[in-house]
Design an enzyme around this catalytic site. Structure first.
Site, PDB file in Angstrom:
ATOM      1  CG  ASN A 111      -2.027  -1.022   1.050  1.00 45.21           C
ATOM      2  OD1 ASN A 111      -2.694  -1.054   0.025  1.00 45.21           O
ATOM      3  ND2 ASN A 111      -2.204  -1.883   2.039  1.00 45.21           N
ATOM      4  CB  CYS A 112      -0.349   4.769   0.061  1.00 44.25           C
ATOM      5  SG  CYS A 112       0.257   6.450   0.243  1.00 44.25           S
ATOM      6  N   PRO A 113       2.957   4.319   0.790  1.00 44.46           N
ATOM      7  CG  PRO A 113       5.015   5.378   1.282  1.00 44.46           C
ATOM      8  CD  PRO A 113       3.964   4.464   1.870  1.00 44.46           C
ATOM      9  CG  MET A 114       5.768   0.435   0.450  1.00 49.70           C
ATOM     10  SD  MET A 114       7.422   1.176   0.382  1.00 49.70           S
ATOM     11  CE  MET A 114       7.940   1.044   2.064  1.00 49.70           C
TER      12      MET A 114
END
Lengths: 194, 80
Positions: B16-19
């Site tokens: 998930n964000c920010p990956m």
């Protein structure tokens, strides 16, 4: 505007000579070149001041720092007061979350204030983080360091809390103070206090 | 969905964000100009995030995006 005063800008009726105009153009071109040289190689900059050390508040500075680095920003994160806990290698593994004073948590303050409740709400959030595959604090710090984010630990707070420089993640800068943070903020395109 | 000649595939499914954005950037850094990276993600936010990132970041260009069956696929070209 009256038509019989064609040289309104030059009340004495004298227009600048061609040579004077050429000199002015040359000077302006030189100044433009200087400005361009000053800004050309500079990546955009972001400066974040991280002041909070709870599990929930550790995320925003790290997520924004790593994302800005992906956008090509030069990022510095200055950690002061409780924000130092995020960079502390041991303490960062045990960041806590409190439901007291947080109306978004589904626990009334009077219950949240009971002994052991902070630990329970923290465990609930840790489980949600794991279930949702949200990155851990350590992962975000490692990734940010990989991407060139500079994490700074405020020296005054290190001394105040009696921490040692070796307590922090490898790659964290120490020996910096408010003046460094101000300098970073003054040069930055984005400045955030978290 | 259009077929794209891709040089490399980045699998960030489950992350998930920010990956998705951060790992896309790291992968694109390893490519040379003109090459296209395919990114496989299950994060619905990646549609807006990767488009916005590609739009604002020098040296990259969004070629295409597709979604279906909970999978969000992005094609990003390195341009410099």
């Amino acid at each position: 505007m009256s038509t019989d005063t064609p040289n309104a800008a030059e009340p004495d009726g004298e227009e600048p000579s061609r040579a004077e105009l050429a000199a002015q153009v040359e000077e302006l071109e030189q100044r433009l070149a200087d400005v361009e040289a000053d800004t050309a190689d500079d990546d955009p900059k972001m400066s974040i001041i991280a002041t909070k050390g709870t599990l929930d508040m550790a995320y925003p500075p790290l997520i924004l720092a790593s994302t800005a680095a992906a956008f090509g920003y030069e990022v510095t994160v200055f950690h002061t007061f409780w924000g130092l806990e995020i960079l502390h290698e041991e303490n960062s593994k045990n960041l806590q979350l409190s439901s007291v004073g947080n109306p978004s948590m589904p626990v009334p303050n009077v219950i949240g204030a009971l002994p052991g409740m902070d630990r329970m709400t923290t465990r609930m959030m840790e489980k949600q983080i794991a279930d949702n595959d949200t990155a851990t604090i350590e992962e975000l710090i490692d990734t940010s360091l990989d991407m060139g984010v500079e994490f700074q630990a405020c020296q005054m707070t290190i001394d105040l809390m009696d921490y040692d420089e070796d307590d922090f993640f490898e790659g964290v800068s120490t020996g910096v103070g408010a003046a460094t943070a101000i300098q970073d903020m003054a040069e930055a395109d984005i400045q955030l206090l978290v | 969905m259009t077929e794209h000649e891709t040089t490399e595939t980045l699998d960030v499914k489950g992350q998930n964000c920010p990956m998705p954005v951060v790992k896309t950037k790291q992968s694109i850094d390893g490519l040379t100009s003109g090459e296209v990276l395919e990114v496989l993600s299950t994060d619905s936010g990646s549609m807006s995030d990767i488009a916005g990132w590609a739009d604002s970041t020098p040296g990259v260009e969004l070629v295409d995006q597709a979604e279906g069956d909970g999978l969000y696929t992005h094609y990003v070209r390195k341009t410099e």
